[in-house]
Motif scaffolding. Structure first.
Motif, mmCIF file in Angstrom:
data_model
loop_
_atom_site.group_PDB
_atom_site.id
_atom_site.type_symbol
_atom_site.label_atom_id
_atom_site.label_comp_id
_atom_site.label_asym_id
_atom_site.label_seq_id
_atom_site.Cartn_x
_atom_site.Cartn_y
_atom_site.Cartn_z
ATOM 1 N N GLY A 278 36.403 44.759 31.232
ATOM 2 C CA GLY A 278 37.634 44.607 31.988
ATOM 3 C C GLY A 278 37.555 45.258 33.354
ATOM 4 N N SER A 279 38.188 44.649 34.351
ATOM 5 C CA SER A 279 38.190 45.202 35.710
ATOM 6 C C SER A 279 39.202 44.450 36.561
ATOM 7 C CB SER A 279 36.802 45.072 36.353
ATOM 8 O OG SER A 279 36.489 43.703 36.578
ATOM 9 N N LYS A 280 39.498 45.002 37.723
ATOM 10 C CA LYS A 280 40.361 44.294 38.666
ATOM 11 C C LYS A 280 39.750 42.946 39.042
ATOM 12 C CE LYS A 280 42.708 48.202 40.931
ATOM 13 N NZ LYS A 280 43.016 48.850 42.220
ATOM 14 N N VAL A 281 38.448 42.915 39.188
ATOM 15 C CA VAL A 281 37.765 41.676 39.571
ATOM 16 C C VAL A 281 37.992 40.587 38.527
ATOM 17 C CG1 VAL A 281 35.503 40.598 39.854
ATOM 18 C CG2 VAL A 281 36.033 42.700 41.067
ATOM 19 N N GLN A 282 37.919 40.968 37.259
ATOM 20 C CA GLN A 282 38.125 39.981 36.194
ATOM 21 C C GLN A 282 39.539 39.407 36.262
ATOM 22 O OE1 GLN A 282 37.386 37.348 33.565
ATOM 23 N NE2 GLN A 282 35.755 38.838 33.928
ATOM 24 N N GLY A 283 40.523 40.272 36.523
ATOM 25 C CA GLY A 283 41.895 39.800 36.647
ATOM 26 C C GLY A 283 42.085 38.882 37.838
#
Length: 279
Positions: free
Chosen positions: A203-208
């Motif tokens: 999970g990460s900001k990039v994934q979102g």
């Protein structure tokens, strides 16, 4: 052409007084008028955000470091912890007398100390805490003398009946490797030196951001992002234009395509004008 802009919140969208400046509000409204979608990409959860950006008409919300993404109409992406991983986190916190918060789509429960720490006031103050602050001593003190210290403290929280997207634990940077070994099914994000955000593995900001852009049929190259802390680095690298605030950490600045002025001096407006997103 930039079609979507993602703003970190603390240290970026918010000034030191915990509010969005008039300059930033006007700049975002101008970008939206030009057809650009504007939203946040933050470690904060929905409940915290509602209080802060209630007077901004944002288009999308990438929350809990990318684990819960939504707009005004629907949830676009939902990536909660597996129950077994939540059990690991809760057991670790109980067995090691750790201060812990658990975040769902509707609420945050857990340590009273950390809930106070999540307040806008404390978040503003913490940025002025000196680097030599005795975090190790404070952590040990909380573990030993916390008034809520009791066995199985977090195991019976009502929030455990809901999907949990992020956990926040009191832990200094020197403990990074220790926490990674103890909780191998988590990834770790930091927006300050004193607490760590635990998210599901991968999970990460990039994934979102990726999920939102795919939903809208956009590419990373058509997105712009603003940030100031180390957990923003990956986001700034992957989008078409990554902007670090003038008050950002050096590592964040080095990873950005452009360094603008600080959040205190119209940094967002100046960058949007520089890249001709607004006139």
């Amino acid at each position: 052409m930039i079609k979507a802009i993602f703003f970190d919140v603390d240290g970026t969208l918010l000034s030191r007084n915990g509010r969005v400046s008039k300059s930033t509000k006007k700049a975002i409204a101008s970008a939206q008028k030009n057809g650009v979608l504007c939203g946040v990409s933050t470690g904060r959860g929905p409940r915290s955000l509602r209080r802060i950006i209630k007077d901004l008409n944002l288009d999308m919300f990438v929350t809990y470091n990318g684990q819960l993404v939504y707009d005004d109409h629907q949830v676009i992406y939902s990536h909660p912890f597996e129950e077994a991983v939540i059990d690991e986190i809760v057991n670790y916190a109980n067995n090691n007398s750790r201060q812990l918060l658990l975040g769902s789509a509707k609420q945050v429960e857990g340590s009273l100390t950390m809930r106070i720490g999540e307040s806008s006031f404390v978040r503003r103050v913490i940025r002025f805490v000196p680097k030599k602050f005795p975090i190790r001593t404070v952590k040990l003190g909380l573990q030993k003398f916390s008034p809520n210290r009791r066995k199985e403290r977090y195991s019976k929280l009502a929030i455990l009946n809901e999907p949990i997207y992020q956990c926040m634990m009191f832990g200094a940077e020197y403990e990074n490797e220790k926490l990674k070994k103890a909780l191998p099914n988590c990834d770790f994000q930091r927006s300050n030196p004193y607490t760590v955000d635990l998210v599901p593995k991968g999970g990460s900001k990039v994934q979102g951001i990726k999920q939102f852009l795919a939903y809208k049929g956009m590419a990373f190259e058509e997105a712009m992002a603003f940030g100031d802390h180390l957990n923003d680095i990956e986001m700034l690298k992957v989008v078409g234009i990554g902007v670090a605030m003038g008050n950002a950490q050096e590592g964040t600045k080095e990873s950005a395509d452009f360094v603008t002025d600080s959040h205190q001096h119209q940094g967002i407006e100046k960058a949007l004008r520089h890249f001709k997103v607004i006139d």
